[in-house]
Design a protein around this motif. Structure first.
Motif, PDB file in Angstrom:
ATOM      1  N   LEU A  30     -53.534  -6.476 -18.128  1.00  0.00           N
ATOM      2  CA  LEU A  30     -53.090  -6.190 -19.489  1.00  0.00           C
ATOM      3  C   LEU A  30     -51.579  -6.012 -19.544  1.00  0.00           C
ATOM      4  O   LEU A  30     -50.914  -6.403 -20.504  1.00  0.00           O
ATOM      5  N   GLY A  31     -51.018  -5.428 -18.497  1.00  0.00           N
ATOM      6  CA  GLY A  31     -49.574  -5.209 -18.409  1.00  0.00           C
ATOM      7  C   GLY A  31     -49.253  -4.624 -17.049  1.00  0.00           C
ATOM      8  O   GLY A  31     -50.113  -4.570 -16.158  1.00  0.00           O
ATOM      9  N   THR A  86     -55.479  -5.359 -27.183  1.00  0.00           N
ATOM     10  CA  THR A  86     -54.823  -6.581 -26.738  1.00  0.00           C
ATOM     11  C   THR A  86     -53.414  -6.237 -26.285  1.00  0.00           C
ATOM     12  O   THR A  86     -52.907  -5.133 -26.513  1.00  0.00           O
ATOM     13  N   ARG A  87     -52.748  -7.185 -25.646  1.00  0.00           N
ATOM     14  CA  ARG A  87     -51.358  -6.961 -25.251  1.00  0.00           C
ATOM     15  C   ARG A  87     -50.502  -6.608 -26.468  1.00  0.00           C
ATOM     16  O   ARG A  87     -49.678  -5.690 -26.414  1.00  0.00           O
ATOM     17  N   ASP A 138     -48.388  -3.133 -26.996  1.00  0.00           N
ATOM     18  CA  ASP A 138     -46.944  -3.208 -27.255  1.00  0.00           C
ATOM     19  C   ASP A 138     -46.584  -2.443 -28.528  1.00  0.00           C
ATOM     20  O   ASP A 138     -45.636  -1.641 -28.556  1.00  0.00           O
ATOM     21  N   TYR A 146     -41.242  -5.868 -24.880  1.00  0.00           N
ATOM     22  CA  TYR A 146     -42.285  -5.849 -23.854  1.00  0.00           C
ATOM     23  C   TYR A 146     -41.827  -5.209 -22.546  1.00  0.00           C
ATOM     24  O   TYR A 146     -42.640  -4.642 -21.823  1.00  0.00           O
ATOM     25  N   GLY A 161     -46.896  -9.244 -22.159  1.00  0.00           N
ATOM     26  CA  GLY A 161     -47.581  -8.059 -21.665  1.00  0.00           C
ATOM     27  C   GLY A 161     -46.566  -6.962 -21.405  1.00  0.00           C
ATOM     28  O   GLY A 161     -45.452  -7.212 -20.935  1.00  0.00           O
ATOM     29  N   GLU A 194     -50.207 -11.708 -13.422  1.00  0.00           N
ATOM     30  CA  GLU A 194     -50.021 -11.723 -14.886  1.00  0.00           C
ATOM     31  C   GLU A 194     -51.226 -12.199 -15.683  1.00  0.00           C
ATOM     32  O   GLU A 194     -51.606 -11.558 -16.683  1.00  0.00           O
TER      33      GLU A 194
END
Length: 422
Positions: free
Chosen positions: A120-121, A355-356, A360, A160, A144, A116
């Motif tokens: 990024l995800g 960015t996360r 999203d 998410y 993420g 994690e």
């Protein structure tokens, strides 16, 4: 959804462990990462360093879903290879960090905790119970994007964690609808439901019970564990109860045992499984003929052998990349998830925010994603799955991927009116 005291206690202990692990990893990881700007003014954060975007993969290569995990992962590796060949995303190359948890809860949580801070995800996370175990952490601090190979309704409500396709409860409603419209099940009949303990099986059970209530059926329950591979006792109990059909919410091994034992004992009733309860490799076993005669699968998309341009291209590309490996619907599931993640990355790039939070938000703008497998996916509502439709498939060793369509994509009237509860 029913849970045992032991399950609640285990979940509580697991949650406490995750909080501690999450606090530790975050404290070490947040120093100066959020809000960094790359060349060209693109905002970046966790999971991006140098010229690389890292995405996590938590899969099962050695446990109950080993065949699924391999296919899902290889499909995602194929997509990333093609994406990078086309220039990547915003000039970044995409890289998958893969961990095999073997469908073990401790390994799954440890794998998430390890990956994690550095990704990024997640384009893959197999196992509804394991995703549910880290849901509070994902929603509360990590944030993420996670696109799981899991369809439990308990995962809804998060911006998410996004379920791709119908949740197990909706899928089961559509499965029982098929039994009633195509297999002669009627008001007053009993149907059996064999299901894994935990989020997957019990989410599916909510669906069968809801459909039974709406349609005047009775559900005869048989709860099992992922380690239970012999369904002899379950078949005997369902036969004695006089059920006219069976739903199975378990793994491929359990489905093959159930159908094979039923056939050997002259228990000639239709059996339908959720999307993860079949692997085409089973057609080469002793249960193969019985599976082709009496077994059906509710699926969130057309199968890998579908007659669509997208499916044909994926088949050709996958065969070229992995000539020794079988084609199955895990390839479709893996491709669909990573394709959706890729589209979110591209939209986030266009908004100059990788960015996360940016990724999203980008996914939330996708309202009709066509991955080439028949059912458009809508990601705009975190409280709903991306689709309520299911395709009904039947095993057939003569077709690519071992599954043929016996009912096209549809959402039953009961499914359309049903609101899943997270």
């Amino acid at each position: 959804m029913r849970t045992t005291y032991a399950a609640r206690a285990a979940a509580g202990a697991l949650a406490a462990l995750l909080v501690l692990a999450g606090c530790s990893s975050k404290a070490e990881d947040d120093n100066g990462k959020d809000g960094d700007a790359a060349a060209g003014g693109v905002k970046t954060g966790e999971g991006i360093s140098g010229k690389t975007i890292k995405l996590g993969v938590l899969t099962d290569m050695t446990g109950v879903y080993a065949t699924l995990g391999k296919s899902v992962t290889q499909a995602q590796q194929l997509y990333v290879k093609q994406l990078n060949a086309d220039g990547g995303v915003c000039g970044y190359k995409v890289e998958l960090s893969v961990r095999d948890h073997g469908y073990d809860p401790q390994k799954a949580v440890a794998g998430y905790t390890e990956l994690e801070p550095n990704v990024l995800g997640f384009t893959q996370f197999i196992g509804s119970p394991f995703v549910a175990a880290v849901k509070q952490r994902i929603d509360g601090q990590d944030k993420g994007l996670v696109l799981p190979q899991a369809w439990s309704a308990s995962l809804l409500g998060s911006p998410y964690i996004r379920v791709i396709g119908s949740t197990y409860d909706i899928e089961t409603i559509n499965a029982v609808d098929f039994l009633m419209k195509e297999k002669g099940i009627k008001k007053g009949d009993k149907i059996g439901h064999v299901y894994f303990e935990g989020d997957y099986g019990e989410s599916a059970l909510v669906g069968s019970k809801h459909m039974a209530k709406e349609s005047g059926l009775t559900v005869v329950e048989q709860k099992i564990k992922p380690t239970d591979n012999d369904m002899t006792a379950q078949v005997a109990a369902l036969k004695k109860a006089g059920v006219k059909a069976v739903v199975i919410s378990a793994g491929p091994r359990q489905a093959a045992s159930l159908v094979g034992v039923a056939a050997a004992g002259g228990f000639d009733v239709p059996v339908i499984g959720n999307n993860s309860a079949f692997a085409p490799q089973l057609l080469a076993t002793q249960a193969g003929p019985a599976l082709m005669k009496n077994y059906y699968v509710a699926n969130p998309s057309l199968p890998i052998g579908a007659d669509t341009p997208g499916a044909k291209k994926l088949v050709a590309d996958y065969k070229a990349a992995y000539p020794k490996d079988a084609l199955d619907n895990g390839v479709v599931a893996g491709w669909t998830a990573v394709y959706a993640f890729g589209e979110a990355l591209k939209k986030a790039c266009a908004s100059k925010d990788l960015t996360r939070e940016g990724v999203d938000k980008a996914l939330l703008t996708i309202d009709s994603l066509d991955t080439g497998f028949g059912i458009p996916q809508n990601f705009t509502d975190p409280n709903a799955p991306s689709s309520k439709q299911s395709v009904i498939l039947q095993p057939d060793k003569s077709v690519t991927g071992g599954m043929k369509v016996v009912r096209d994509a549809t959402a039953s009237e009961v499914a359309e009116a049903y609101a899943p509860k997270a």
